[in-house]
Design a protein around this motif. Structure first.
Motif, short mmCIF file in Angstrom:
data_model
loop_
_atom_site.label_atom_id
_atom_site.label_comp_id
_atom_site.label_asym_id
_atom_site.label_seq_id
_atom_site.Cartn_x
_atom_site.Cartn_y
_atom_site.Cartn_z
N ARG A 106 0.82 -1.21 0.00
CA ARG A 106 0.00 0.00 0.00
C ARG A 106 0.86 1.26 0.00
NH1 ARG A 106 -4.87 -1.61 -1.86
NH2 ARG A 106 -5.44 -3.60 -0.88
N ASN A 156 1.79 1.62 -3.66
CA ASN A 156 0.69 1.38 -4.61
C ASN A 156 1.10 0.37 -5.68
OD1 ASN A 156 -1.05 3.19 -3.31
ND2 ASN A 156 -0.25 4.92 -4.47
N PRO A 199 -4.76 3.12 -4.74
CA PRO A 199 -4.61 2.93 -3.30
C PRO A 199 -5.69 2.05 -2.66
CG PRO A 199 -4.27 5.23 -3.88
CD PRO A 199 -4.78 4.55 -5.11
#
Length: 252
Positions: free
Chosen positions: A102, A105, A125
């Motif tokens: 995360r 991304n 995201p």
């Protein structure tokens, strides 16, 4: 968007908890062809495993067809940390494993079947997988006419999926009669994104948001899965729960 999801989950009750289980019978052309289960595991390290398992049974059980989709959700955001698809058919086995980063991304996707390949792909995201999307829908307002957009990872591709809440319906299943809301999702669990071949999910029209019925493309073909049994979750009173702290307090 990830921050928005986190804030959303932090200010509402989450309808699922560890050890929740939904069992289904799968019908194809009016004949019972298999069984399916949606289940929530136990949280560990801020992650909550959820899965969807389908397999043949009854007269067709001599042909072993199994499909398992499992997602490990971050308990704060509801977004998947990893996703695994295992499919077993006569003479063939296929596994996809996706690991989400995360912070950057990115997603690392390994596809193992006839070939064994690994890909690094860019993802928005708030990208989810099919199972995570179903659980996310359980937390959202489901008023007829509402739409919810999701970037969904299937294989090594990301597609924008718009889930549309179509109508309220009362339906009968082997587990009983339920007031439901019907949601149209233009995707199949086998990874086919199509407006002409959508998945429909019926959620109970109450705070539990139980999955009551699914029509989609299973490994055996276009089929209907109806709820045959339900076990509610068991929030961990010690504090290790898939629900946010405020929700655990509200359940007491």
């Amino acid at each position: 968007m990830t921050m928005a999801i986190a804030l959303s989950l932090a200010t509402q009750a989450v309808p699922y908890a560890p050890e929740e289980r939904m069992d289904f019978s799968i019908e194809y052309l009016g004949v019972t062809m298999g069984k399916a289960r949606i289940a929530v595991g136990r949280p560990e390290g801020g992650a909550l495993p959820v899965l969807l398992l389908a397999r043949t049974s009854g007269l067709v059980s001599v042909v072993d067809v199994r499909e398992q989709l499992s997602s490990v959700l971050d308990v704060e955001t509801g977004l998947p940390r990893t996703f695994t698809l295992d499919a077993v058919e006569p003479g063939y086995k296929h596994t996809d494993v996706a690991r989400f980063d995360r912070a950057s991304n990115k997603a690392i996707v390994r596809q193992k079947g006839k070939y064994d390949n690994t890909y690094e792909i860019d993802v928005p995201p708030d990208t989810v997988d099919f199972v995570a999307m179903v659980f996310r829908l359980r937390t959202l307002p489901l008023e007829p006419g509402a739409t919810h957009d999701f970037p969904v990872l299937v294989g090594k591709d990301v597609a924008k999926v718009t889930a549309t809440v179509e109508a309220r319906e009362t339906i009968s299943t082997p587990a009983g009669k339920f007031a439901t809301v019907r949601v149209r999702v233009p995707t199949g669990m086998t990874g086919k994104f199509s407006e002409k071949n959508p998945t429909y999910v019926w959620f109970s029209d109450d705070a539990r948001r139980i999955v009551v019925r699914i029509t989609t493309d299973f490994a055996i073909g276009r089929a209907k899965a109806e709820l045959s049994g339900y076990q509610p979750g068991k929030p961990d009173e010690a504090g290790a729960s898939g629900a946010p702290p405020h929700d655990r307090a509200a359940r007491r």
